[in-house]
Scaffold this motif. Sequence first.
Motif, PDB file in Angstrom:
ATOM      1  N   LEU A  24       0.809  -1.090  -0.096  1.00  0.00           N
ATOM      2  CA  LEU A  24       0.140   0.107   0.078  1.00  0.00           C
ATOM      3  C   LEU A  24       0.939   1.243  -0.116  1.00  0.00           C
ATOM      4  CD1 LEU A  24      -2.401  -1.086   2.660  1.00  0.00           C
ATOM      5  CD2 LEU A  24      -2.854  -1.501   0.169  1.00  0.00           C
ATOM      6  N   GLN A  25       1.972   1.315  -0.776  1.00  0.00           N
ATOM      7  CA  GLN A  25       2.873   2.324  -0.865  1.00  0.00           C
ATOM      8  C   GLN A  25       2.257   3.813  -1.464  1.00  0.00           C
ATOM      9  OE1 GLN A  25       3.800  -0.678  -1.963  1.00  0.00           O
ATOM     10  NE2 GLN A  25       5.818  -1.066  -1.225  1.00  0.00           N
ATOM     11  N   ASP A  26       1.189   3.747  -1.894  1.00  0.00           N
ATOM     12  CA  ASP A  26       0.422   4.974  -2.380  1.00  0.00           C
ATOM     13  C   ASP A  26      -0.078   5.823  -1.140  1.00  0.00           C
ATOM     14  OD1 ASP A  26       0.594   3.405  -4.506  1.00  0.00           O
ATOM     15  OD2 ASP A  26      -1.365   3.734  -5.397  1.00  0.00           O
ATOM     16  N   CYS A  27      -0.135   5.223  -0.194  1.00  0.00           N
ATOM     17  CA  CYS A  27      -0.531   5.751   1.076  1.00  0.00           C
ATOM     18  C   CYS A  27       0.561   6.267   2.023  1.00  0.00           C
ATOM     19  CB  CYS A  27      -1.347   5.126   2.049  1.00  0.00           C
ATOM     20  SG  CYS A  27      -1.987   5.821   3.472  1.00  0.00           S
ATOM     21  N   PRO A  28       0.736   7.465   2.378  1.00  0.00           N
ATOM     22  CA  PRO A  28       1.969   8.024   3.126  1.00  0.00           C
ATOM     23  C   PRO A  28       1.747   8.095   4.687  1.00  0.00           C
ATOM     24  CG  PRO A  28       0.998   9.935   2.223  1.00  0.00           C
ATOM     25  CD  PRO A  28       0.357   8.669   1.575  1.00  0.00           C
ATOM     26  N   VAL A  29       0.527   7.796   5.278  1.00  0.00           N
ATOM     27  CA  VAL A  29      -0.164   8.113   6.536  1.00  0.00           C
ATOM     28  C   VAL A  29      -0.530   6.834   6.841  1.00  0.00           C
ATOM     29  CG1 VAL A  29      -1.394   9.450   8.046  1.00  0.00           C
ATOM     30  CG2 VAL A  29      -0.371  10.742   6.208  1.00  0.00           C
ATOM     31  N   LEU A  30      -0.172   6.421   8.118  1.00  0.00           N
ATOM     32  CA  LEU A  30      -0.667   5.300   9.021  1.00  0.00           C
ATOM     33  C   LEU A  30      -1.052   5.678  10.409  1.00  0.00           C
ATOM     34  CD1 LEU A  30      -1.504   2.444   9.374  1.00  0.00           C
ATOM     35  CD2 LEU A  30       1.131   1.864   9.913  1.00  0.00           C
ATOM     36  N   ILE A  31      -2.494   5.593  10.705  1.00  0.00           N
ATOM     37  CA  ILE A  31      -2.677   5.748  12.034  1.00  0.00           C
ATOM     38  C   ILE A  31      -3.368   4.611  12.725  1.00  0.00           C
ATOM     39  CG2 ILE A  31      -4.318   7.162  13.482  1.00  0.00           C
ATOM     40  CD1 ILE A  31      -4.378   9.301  10.968  1.00  0.00           C
ATOM     41  N   ASN A  32      -2.477   4.551  13.914  1.00  0.00           N
ATOM     42  CA  ASN A  32      -3.338   3.138  14.879  1.00  0.00           C
ATOM     43  C   ASN A  32      -4.120   3.857  15.830  1.00  0.00           C
ATOM     44  OD1 ASN A  32      -3.828   1.397  16.920  1.00  0.00           O
ATOM     45  ND2 ASN A  32      -1.746   0.328  16.707  1.00  0.00           N
TER      46      ASN A  32
END
Length: 192
Positions: A180-188
Amino acid sequence: RLSVFNEWLEKGYILSFKDITELVKEYGDDLDEVPEEAMDEKIPADPSIYNIEALKNDIIRDQKIAKVLIGLCEAIEKKDDKLTRFIELIQEIKQTTGTKKILVFSFYADTIKYLEKNLGTHLGEEEMKASAFVTGTNALDIKEVTGRFSPISKGFTVDETHPVINYLFATDVLSEGQNLQDCPVLINFDLH
């Protein structure tokens, strides 16, 4: 349930919630409709065995406690500081990074369902249309959802029938083997 338990106690029986559920399913809410033979194997409220007055007082106390807990839950549901801060965080991320892609993980499917239910009033209709909520229990096609969310890395073609997804909310069903490299933001979401 406590009220129905108390009604049966007044009629001279001590029933489990399971018994009450079965009787209501079979005969409806009117206790007078339950035939005597249905009560043959039920526990009689014998005052020589049970302290009926103490039991009644416990029911009243439990109903008061339940009322307070329900009130607190309703108040919490109306004002969810974590959800409010989460919305603010999404807006900050969009403004500072210019990205539209945000991946949100939660360990709990109930949390993802809660977000799906409650984000609409905050994100708006267009942003909700560009969102997907994936858990192990819903019947979404994970390959299609991840393709729409990360079309470049997945080699997926987005079009009118398969529009782009900008917000992906998921449990650990997407935790392994996803590109999913198109996505720069990950939130838990589970973290403070």
